[in-house]
Design a protein around this motif. Structure first.
Motif, PDB file in Angstrom:
ATOM      1  N   VAL A   1      -9.888 -30.789  41.264  1.00 30.10           N
ATOM      2  CA  VAL A   1      -8.462 -31.675  41.712  1.00 30.10           C
ATOM      3  C   VAL A   1      -7.461 -30.674  41.953  1.00 30.10           C
ATOM      4  O   VAL A   1      -7.441 -29.679  42.594  1.00 30.10           O
ATOM      5  CB  VAL A   1      -7.812 -31.267  40.069  1.00 30.10           C
ATOM      6  CG1 VAL A   1      -6.382 -32.204  40.180  1.00 30.10           C
ATOM      7  CG2 VAL A   1      -9.144 -32.559  39.128  1.00 30.10           C
ATOM      8  N   SER A   2      -7.181 -31.115  43.875  1.00 27.36           N
ATOM      9  CA  SER A   2      -6.310 -31.310  44.916  1.00 27.36           C
ATOM     10  C   SER A   2      -4.792 -31.587  43.423  1.00 27.36           C
ATOM     11  O   SER A   2      -4.172 -32.694  43.931  1.00 27.36           O
ATOM     12  CB  SER A   2      -6.709 -31.506  45.867  1.00 27.36           C
ATOM     13  OG  SER A   2      -5.444 -31.485  46.969  1.00 27.36           O
ATOM     14  N   ALA A   3      -4.083 -31.019  42.684  1.00 34.09           N
ATOM     15  CA  ALA A   3      -2.844 -30.992  42.051  1.00 34.09           C
ATOM     16  C   ALA A   3      -1.244 -31.500  43.219  1.00 34.09           C
ATOM     17  O   ALA A   3      -0.651 -31.985  42.308  1.00 34.09           O
ATOM     18  CB  ALA A   3      -2.896 -29.909  41.010  1.00 34.09           C
ATOM     19  N   GLY A   4      -1.741 -30.956  43.917  1.00 31.02           N
ATOM     20  CA  GLY A   4      -0.310 -31.060  45.222  1.00 31.02           C
ATOM     21  C   GLY A   4       0.820 -30.457  44.621  1.00 31.02           C
ATOM     22  O   GLY A   4       1.288 -29.170  44.127  1.00 31.02           O
ATOM     23  N   ASN A   5       1.660 -31.099  44.322  1.00 31.71           N
ATOM     24  CA  ASN A   5       3.449 -30.715  44.177  1.00 31.71           C
ATOM     25  C   ASN A   5       3.347 -30.954  42.424  1.00 31.71           C
ATOM     26  O   ASN A   5       3.582 -30.167  42.511  1.00 31.71           O
ATOM     27  CB  ASN A   5       4.173 -31.903  44.765  1.00 31.71           C
ATOM     28  CG  ASN A   5       4.219 -31.842  46.017  1.00 31.71           C
ATOM     29  OD1 ASN A   5       3.605 -30.859  46.805  1.00 31.71           O
ATOM     30  ND2 ASN A   5       5.187 -32.452  45.819  1.00 31.71           N
ATOM     31  N   GLY A   6       2.385 -31.812  41.695  1.00 30.08           N
ATOM     32  CA  GLY A   6       2.047 -31.578  40.308  1.00 30.08           C
ATOM     33  C   GLY A   6       3.662 -32.205  39.865  1.00 30.08           C
ATOM     34  O   GLY A   6       4.059 -31.886  39.011  1.00 30.08           O
ATOM     35  N   ALA A   7       4.137 -32.994  40.593  1.00 30.37           N
ATOM     36  CA  ALA A   7       5.509 -34.026  39.724  1.00 30.37           C
ATOM     37  C   ALA A   7       4.694 -33.970  38.616  1.00 30.37           C
ATOM     38  O   ALA A   7       6.200 -34.388  38.261  1.00 30.37           O
ATOM     39  CB  ALA A   7       5.581 -35.015  41.001  1.00 30.37           C
ATOM     40  N   VAL A   8       3.727 -35.163  38.240  1.00 29.55           N
ATOM     41  CA  VAL A   8       3.850 -35.383  36.985  1.00 29.55           C
ATOM     42  C   VAL A   8       2.378 -34.504  36.131  1.00 29.55           C
ATOM     43  O   VAL A   8       3.075 -34.057  34.852  1.00 29.55           O
ATOM     44  CB  VAL A   8       3.355 -36.865  36.897  1.00 29.55           C
ATOM     45  CG1 VAL A   8       3.455 -37.759  35.549  1.00 29.55           C
ATOM     46  CG2 VAL A   8       4.607 -38.041  38.048  1.00 29.55           C
ATOM     47  N   THR A   9       2.043 -35.045  36.840  1.00 30.48           N
ATOM     48  CA  THR A   9       0.756 -34.360  35.720  1.00 30.48           C
ATOM     49  C   THR A   9       0.315 -32.805  36.281  1.00 30.48           C
ATOM     50  O   THR A   9      -0.092 -33.152  37.680  1.00 30.48           O
ATOM     51  CB  THR A   9      -0.665 -34.854  36.173  1.00 30.48           C
ATOM     52  OG1 THR A   9      -0.315 -36.384  35.693  1.00 30.48           O
ATOM     53  CG2 THR A   9      -1.735 -34.604  35.488  1.00 30.48           C
ATOM     54  N   ASP A  10       0.820 -31.655  35.935  1.00 19.54           N
ATOM     55  CA  ASP A  10       0.076 -30.444  36.211  1.00 19.54           C
ATOM     56  C   ASP A  10      -0.625 -29.761  35.676  1.00 19.54           C
ATOM     57  O   ASP A  10      -1.514 -29.401  35.026  1.00 19.54           O
ATOM     58  CB  ASP A  10       1.993 -29.562  36.355  1.00 19.54           C
ATOM     59  CG  ASP A  10       1.913 -28.645  37.963  1.00 19.54           C
ATOM     60  OD1 ASP A  10       0.956 -28.393  38.339  1.00 19.54           O
ATOM     61  OD2 ASP A  10       2.523 -27.920  37.602  1.00 19.54           O
TER      62      ASP A  10
END
Lengths: 719, 719
Positions: free
Chosen positions: A200-209
């Motif tokens: 998983v590349s979670a990126g900014n994790g704005a919603v799902t972190d």
């Protein structure tokens, strides 16, 4: 492996792994929004990755122009899809993302992957966009991977919702990888050493972190080990809850923090703040939740390889090192010592067995140099392994054998006997065994072929031994007791501890005394005459300290006089203290002095509280006194702190050695200090949102049975 | 690179690199004693290695049975050889070695390689054998590699006097490798990353050891960098001389110590009979002679690769880090900070240039994330490199780009643009540039093909950055001044400082005072009445200390009373001190007390001397007081110590920060402390062979201009 989890019963409610996470991570049908066959477009990669990785679910391209994409008819809109997908992979520019997400939500789609950059990582406009994205997701109960990410790849279902070219035929395995950094996920997953369940590349994790992914992975059957690359933990409470679930499931988490240097964090009024930075807060959270923290990518790879490949966990901390070279095993031993790994001496029985096996010129000790005889007769190596495994101190065997990649076929073949013996021994499984190469470049490929997975192989002495240190049973007590609950807050103090309020030392001590923490006996005196009366009441010798809300550090202001033995000394000290403070700070509000009992014969400690957002308050314990920052002796833990953890903290410091009775001094009252630590933790539990920092420095810890006394206290309320 | 060498003019006479070393390392004819075609025999390997590696000199087998060996007629004895070889490779068992060496010496052969084990590494008999071997070599002026070694290999002449199978076609290069550990030499030389000039397995170094090889290599044209794997330095003076020659030749030495921990030392003692000194002593010797010390094999490989491949040395310490990922460059930045590497902020001009080159969502800072745009347009990367190179703070550029070995051809090809840009920039040579991979596993082979040697490539963030830290210009002053000479010894003190003599504190201070080191004013008093007289003469307040040759540590004995302000206090302190000491040590010889001036307002330091054989005396400087061992603040240097080095030592300690004026205190008299350090060093230069240890603790360093006072002194004579 890891301490048991700590105080997890007061669970915060976080996103339950309801259908939305399942829809995101194991979708049965995938819509690709903005699908295209145009090379270079993210949707092109997603379509190609889904096609190439054997995804068995339905792939539903969406493109306003319709047409056929990767052989599949494209729907002109999400609403026009023939079936409701589990997840929408939104492959369009940032400005259009929220509209598409809204459309997906309206269509009842439970999850989305947002690949585009241009959100919170880019400034105010992007932050607003991300805020809106999160609101949409919340409205529809959606799980969202990203934005600003590469997507995710479930290797067991082939769901490659991934916008970068994937290596063909990636190895499946038990390691899940969740990374805030897409490029780091890419590097680690292609290191050639690890098999993955989910990436998983979670990126900014704005919603799902990270905590959300951990909760789902705790229940994911194909995952046994979870590797996490963190830029930050945004919600420590959710992280604690998720880690409890992971630990309950018997799985391990390995964490690498990137961007962890904390320059600029250390300027604060309270000393405690200078003694701990954000790395200490992360380390505490990881310690308390059982996360294995690694320091670089190599250590990540070796640790992940070891955790996934080791068949059983060592039952003892002792490591036996075996090699064919004195210099080689000495090197391993050097690095082991630097990383806190014990190489216990062999028992006399083991020594006798080894003497019988090895030639005269060998020395039967740990680390063990078998000598080159094993090249001629590998059965010697096998018998040595059996003997060492039977030693009561051996928890894990390290067979240190280089056979570097620069060898040719002829020379690499010379090692087959040795590594074959190690592989055969490991297969039998008597004692956990690891084959290491001193070079990170590893072994010649022929060696790996010869071993064929029978024994975990680790590369690079340092990374390998650090990985091994993580798999050994921990030293010290298991911390599994709940810390005591907070104290009931006192309405008067709630009223006093308002934001911006300034407490003098005397007020701070009143606050502490009201909550049963032992401060010095002391009295305020506005004049020299009052000071003499106070001193006589307290009993000589006494201490005089300037009383002023404007002088948090009295030593620098010349505002302290110690060991005053009679009335005359008190009178002259009064004048001297006022004069010094006036010179130091001409405009300060000097109210008078505090006359205190003089406490002698104790060990000076510092106990302090500081805030480390988003983690909340943490506590520092260490050697106290005026040189505290210079000496820099501090154990740090996030609150709350149990008695077990308090003892553990003291034990980590040089203060602990001093308290134990240094150079003939009597042992000090460590239980009293632990009571203070726990008491302060309970206090902060009740008032913490009103307090920025507390310095109790020095705390005089008296000889055993005589308790302690807080000599000075500084409390800073929230600004 | 490295500090200039220090005080090298007083050169000791060591073995000159006369003909014998040339004969050993670049022989024109080689006799192989015990030559055979029997597989497994060491002579078999030597004969095969000589045959296979294009050795152009004559190969002269010697075997009592005669016959033909590897196609060459064997002489029955050394005496019977048709010509005199430069070197005899003695491939026979330990018991026969000395007879053969004697025969070779008689025959006028100037060098030998002795492969057999069974010498000093194996106990008394072997030690005697080695002693005899050394005597024979000395008698005939022979250089001898070994015993207990694999031999040596000169790659430029093909002289493979080496008893282990050699990889065919080993890469030639500028790195010489000299190793006490044969197996470690084998591992490093086959790591696949380095090209070698000469490889020496020095074994026990009984005759010819590391300093001798360094002297020869200093003049060896094909060698630019020398890697040394050390179990111990047996002759530090010879090592200093050799390092001076290496530095004069503009070459670098990289050293890895094996067996540097306690546990590791056990393994080495067994192996080569060497006793390692302390790590501090080695570190000091290396610092003083300009050796680059590395901590493990990976760091050795990366440092050796960098030193041999970097085209020019960085002129500034500032490092610019460039990558295509925020997480990736943050990780590099973390490890850089941990290793003392500065990433200076870019100038506003550089920032402006970068803003013009990069997309809006990039941030123009160091470390620099170019963003993924460079995958589509590598010219962006080239322009970024130009801009960063022009920044006045940039001394070296690190291009951090992973393209791990687990990639396939398709995915690895995606990085060709980026690494091509780095290679092209490096070829132009504006600023030294290094390409690093975060993984020690390195890059996909196609990447290395693409680069084709145009830029140094280092593997593993930590090892790579540590290697880079070694190539940066050093911080702080260059230490190139000679330390002042020793003081003329005083006959009376020479007579007093006999082995086993015990000095009281008072005598120790007399000794120091006689050599112009500032001690407290003080007087001996046998009775309370005498103490009062003494106190009045010195002036109140005073200190009383027990005087006894049997109580070296007076604090534990309750033998010290401070801050006595009047006659009554002195009288009662006298009785108390005697009583305490009597309780502590009932049989001690209590002679009375010393009455001392009470020194206040100073910073407490420790200055001490201890012996670290074979390095001789060394000095410790750090925070003083009763907690000195607990606080553990110490800079260490071997003697002699110059003023420059004294200042450098103080600057390394927390004491230095305290002396600079901590928390509002006035700055202390650092020049006086440096004078004490140098003065003590000069003193030891004159009396050192009579002294085991000196503790000056505490030394009270007074405010600037007021000097210092030695409050307590302990001198232990040689036992």
């Amino acid at each position: 492996m890891g301490r048991s989890r700590v105080w997890t019963s007061r669970r915060r409610q976080v996103r339950a792994p309801d259908g939305s996470l399942q829809a995101l991570l194991a979708p049965r049908a995938v819509a690709v929004i903005g699908a295209t066959e145009r090379q270079g477009a993210s949707a092109f990669y997603v379509m190609r990755n889904l096609s190439e990785n054997g995804y068995a679910g339905r792939i539903l391209p969406v493109n306003p122009k319709g047409g056929t994409i990767f052989g599949r008819p494209a729907a002109p809109s999400i609403a026009a899809l023939s079936e409701r997908p589990d997840v929408a992979v939104i492959c369009i520019a940032a400005a259009q993302v929220n509209a598409a997400l809204e459309e997906a939500g309206r269509a009842g789609i439970k999850a989305a992957v947002v690949l585009a950059s241009g959100f919170a990582e880019t400034g105010a406009e992007g932050q607003a966009r991300q805020h809106e994205l999160a609101a949409i997701a919340q409205r529809y109960g959606m799980a969202v991977c990203g934005p600003n990410c590469l997507g995710l790849f479930n290797l067991h279902t082939g769901a490659a919702l991934y916008s970068s070219t994937l290596v063909q035929g990636m190895r499946k395995g038990a390691l899940a990888l969740v990374s805030h950094s897409g490029a780091t996920a890419l590097t680690l997953s292609n290191c050639g050493r690890l098999g993955h369940s989910v990436i998983v590349s979670a990126g900014n994790g704005a919603v799902t972190d990270v905590p959300d992914y951990l909760l789902w992975l705790a229940q994911h059957e194909a995952t046994r080990v979870i590797g996490v690359v963190l830029e930050s933990i945004r919600d420590p409470a959710a992280f604690r809850v998720a880690m409890a679930a992971v630990q309950d499931a018997g799985k391990s988490v390995i964490a690498l923090r990137v961007g962890r240097s904390d320059a600029g964090q250390r300027a604060t009024v309270a000393h405690t703040g200078a003694l701990a930075g954000s790395s200490d807060a992360y380390a505490s959270l990881f310690r308390q939740t059982g996360v294995v923290e690694v320091s670089d990518m190599d250590e990540f790879v070796e640790t992940a390889a070891l955790f996934t490949e080791l068949r059983s966990r060592p039952k003892r901390r002792g490591v036996a090192v075996i090699g064919v070279s004195g210099g080689g095993v000495a090197h391993v031993s050097d690095i082991a010592e630097e990383n806190g790994i014990d190489l216990p001496a062999f028992s006399s029985q083991t020594v006798a067995r080894l003497v019988a096996i090895l030639p005269d010129f060998a020395t039967a000790q740990n680390p063990l140099d078998t000598t080159g005889i094993v090249f001629a007769d590998a059965s010697v190596y096998s018998r040595v392994l059996d003997a060492v495994a039977a030693d009561p101190g051996t928890g894990l065997i390290v067979a240190a054998q280089d056979a570097p990649p620069g060898l040719d076929d002829r020379t690499s073949g010379e090692y087959f006997g040795i590594v074959g013996a190690v592989a055969e021994f490991s297969r039998a499984g008597a004692v956990p065994t690891v084959l290491i190469s001193n070079l990170s470049a590893g072994h010649h490929p022929a060696i790996l072929g010869c071993i064929n997975g029978s024994v975990p192989v680790l590369n690079g002495t340092r990374s390998a031994l650090r990985a091994i240190s993580h798999v050994l049973p921990r030293r010290g007590p298991v911390l599994d007791r709940m810390p005591p609950p907070g104290l009931p807050p006192d309405a008067r103090w709630l009223a006093r501890l308002v934001p911006g309020a300034v407490l003098t030392e005397r007020e701070a001590k009143h606050f502490l005394a009201d909550h049963h923490l032992p401060v010095t006996r002391e009295t305020f005196a506005a004049t020299a005459a009052e000071a003499v009366v106070a001193a006589e009441a307290i009993g000589y010798p006494v201490v005089l300290k300037i009383e002023s809300p404007d002088l948090p550090h009295k030593t620098e202001a010349g505002g302290i006089r110690l060991n005053l033995r009679d009335d005359a000394a008190v009178r002259s000290a009064f004048e001297a203290v006022i004069a010094s403070a006036r010179r130091f700070a001409p405009t300060a509000d000097l109210r008078g002095v505090v006359v205190q009992e003089m406490v002698t014969g104790g060990v000076e400690a510092i106990v302090g509280i500081s805030r480390h957002e988003p983690f909340g308050p943490g506590m520092v314990v260490g050697l106290g006194g005026v040189l505290v920052e210079l000496i820099d002796d501090a154990a740090f833990e996030l609150l709350p702190i149990s008695h077990d953890l308090a003892r553990d903290m003291v034990g980590r410091t040089r203060l602990g050695r001093l308290l134990a009775g240094y150079r003939g001094a009597p042992a000090a009252d460590v239980p009293a200090l632990c009571n203070l630590i726990v008491g302060l933790s309970r206090l902060i539990n009740s008032y913490g949102d009103r307090i920025d920092a507390i310095d109790l420095n020095p705390v005089s810890v008296l000889p055993q049975g005589r308790g302690l006394r807080i000599l000075d206290a500084l409390i800073l309320t929230r600004r």
